[in-house]
Design an enzyme around this catalytic site. Structure first.
Site, PDB file in Angstrom:
ATOM      1  N   LEU A 274     -33.512 100.451  83.999  1.00  0.00           N
ATOM      2  CA  LEU A 274     -33.148  99.195  84.480  1.00  0.00           C
ATOM      3  C   LEU A 274     -32.166  98.016  83.536  1.00  0.00           C
ATOM      4  O   LEU A 274     -32.369  98.301  82.449  1.00  0.00           O
ATOM      5  CB  LEU A 274     -34.118  98.441  85.075  1.00  0.00           C
ATOM      6  CG  LEU A 274     -35.045  98.868  86.221  1.00  0.00           C
ATOM      7  CD1 LEU A 274     -36.355  97.994  86.432  1.00  0.00           C
ATOM      8  CD2 LEU A 274     -34.360  99.171  87.632  1.00  0.00           C
ATOM      9  N   ASP A 275     -31.079  97.607  84.497  1.00  0.00           N
ATOM     10  CA  ASP A 275     -30.345  96.790  83.440  1.00  0.00           C
ATOM     11  C   ASP A 275     -31.207  95.807  82.475  1.00  0.00           C
ATOM     12  O   ASP A 275     -32.280  95.437  83.267  1.00  0.00           O
ATOM     13  CB  ASP A 275     -29.169  95.881  84.253  1.00  0.00           C
ATOM     14  CG  ASP A 275     -28.192  96.779  84.678  1.00  0.00           C
ATOM     15  OD1 ASP A 275     -27.938  97.881  84.410  1.00  0.00           O
ATOM     16  OD2 ASP A 275     -27.413  96.395  85.650  1.00  0.00           O
ATOM     17  N   GLN A 276     -30.849  95.170  81.650  1.00  0.00           N
ATOM     18  CA  GLN A 276     -31.633  94.271  80.698  1.00  0.00           C
ATOM     19  C   GLN A 276     -32.048  93.089  81.610  1.00  0.00           C
ATOM     20  O   GLN A 276     -33.122  92.762  81.620  1.00  0.00           O
ATOM     21  CB  GLN A 276     -30.856  93.871  79.528  1.00  0.00           C
ATOM     22  CG  GLN A 276     -31.518  92.905  78.625  1.00  0.00           C
ATOM     23  CD  GLN A 276     -30.940  92.488  77.395  1.00  0.00           C
ATOM     24  OE1 GLN A 276     -29.704  92.701  77.171  1.00  0.00           O
ATOM     25  NE2 GLN A 276     -31.537  91.670  76.577  1.00  0.00           N
TER      26      GLN A 276
END
Length: 317
Positions: free
Chosen positions: A50-52
């Site tokens: 997942l994106d940060q």
């Protein structure tokens, strides 16, 4: 990191916003979900990310065979993910002409390409990879829409780019939303809420939920406020670490500094705006709260975004 599900082959976890899924480049990007999990489960391996700034459900495999089988499930699209997001504007009103099925799902299908000169930004471009997202509105207000999202493909930043492409960027999105939309939320309003797939060994159906209480009405969600770091705190910490001076630097919008060096070491914290920092072949995108370090005489280049940038910088001569 306490798993919400654990068996001999899998771990299912809920990642908080602001935590990397895997280590990034540089010593300040090593803290991440995978390293925290591996401290307790050394055999745990990454399957997807997942994106940060995205929160929500993420699965890790226990061992190489589990990783291979789970990766195969992703490749053959047997893993079904749903997200919720809060986007700017009234998406249902602007997208009325887009066809919807009986359950209200509409489709965004446009190719996505890495914008190499401005990476990690991605753009809609004919030369990009085919990308498809299903979406439907759940709630609407004068300023925002709560939407449910189902990615069919898994391109980097796909959901953020696709929603921006129809004129509805996500609230709090530091990469793709204009400043007024970013300012509506202290974090990116994107959450991986559900995850379903057949177990890679038993083929039993697995389904997990991590509901989140968001709304199309302000204040949109409830967030735990992080204790702010003052300039005085930053200065005291830097001086205690042996730095000689601490300054506030401000750069004008779109300014570019070609490769250069400093006769001093640097430790800095971005406080407003955005910038790209290039060191060798590495290029980092930095927004408020991000930090960076440079060794004495380390070659680097700087590029500042449309709002310029301000940061606190400590120097060690």
């Amino acid at each position: 990191m306490t798993p919400i599900h654990e068996d001999a082959h899998l771990l299912v976890l809920e990642k908080p916003s602001g935590l990397l899924s895997v280590p990034g480049r540089g010593p300040d990007k090593q803290d991440c979900l995978s390293s925290r999990v591996q401290a307790q489960y050394p055999e745990a391996l990454v399957v997807h990310r997942l994106d940060q700034d995205t929160s929500g459900l993420l699965v890790m495999a226990r061992g190489t065979e589990a990783q291979r089988r789970m990766s195969r499930l992703f490749e053959t699209r047997q893993v079904h993910k749903r997200y919720v997001a809060v986007v700017a504007g009234q998406a249902l009103q602007t997208q009325q002409a887009a066809p919807a099925n009986a359950e209200g799902w509409r489709t965004i299908e446009v190719p996505i390409l890495l914008d190499w000169e401005r990476r990690p930004l991605h753009i809609v471009h004919p030369d990009g990879k085919p990308s498809r997202t299903h979406w439907r509105p759940l709630q609407s207000s004068d300023t925002a829409t709560l939407v449910e999202l189902e990615p069919v493909t898994g391109r980097t930043h796909q959901l953020r780019v696709h929603l921006q492409s129809i004129g509805h960027p996500m609230l709090g999105d530091a990469l793709y939303a204009p400043a007024p939309v970013r300012a509506l939320s202290p974090r990116l309003m994107l959450h991986a809420q559900s995850l379903a797939f057949p177990h890679p060994f038993t083929e039993m159906p697995m389904a997990f939920e991590a509901p989140i209480d968001w709304s199309a009405q302000a204040p949109y969600g409830h967030f735990q406020a992080a204790a702010p770091l003052s300039f005085e705190d930053f200065q005291q910490q830097a001086l205690a670490q042996g730095f000689d001076e601490v300054l506030v630097r401000t750069w004008e919008p779109h300014q570019v500094l070609d490769t250069h060096t400093h006769p001093f070491a640097v430790s800095a914290r971005v406080t407003s705006g955005q910038m790209w920092l290039s060191t060798g072949s590495q290029k980092r995108y930095l927004t408020p709260g991000d930090t960076f370090t440079l060794e004495r005489d380390q070659a680097h280049a700087e590029q500042y975004g449309p709002e310029g940038a301000t940061y606190w910088v400590a120097r060690k001569n």
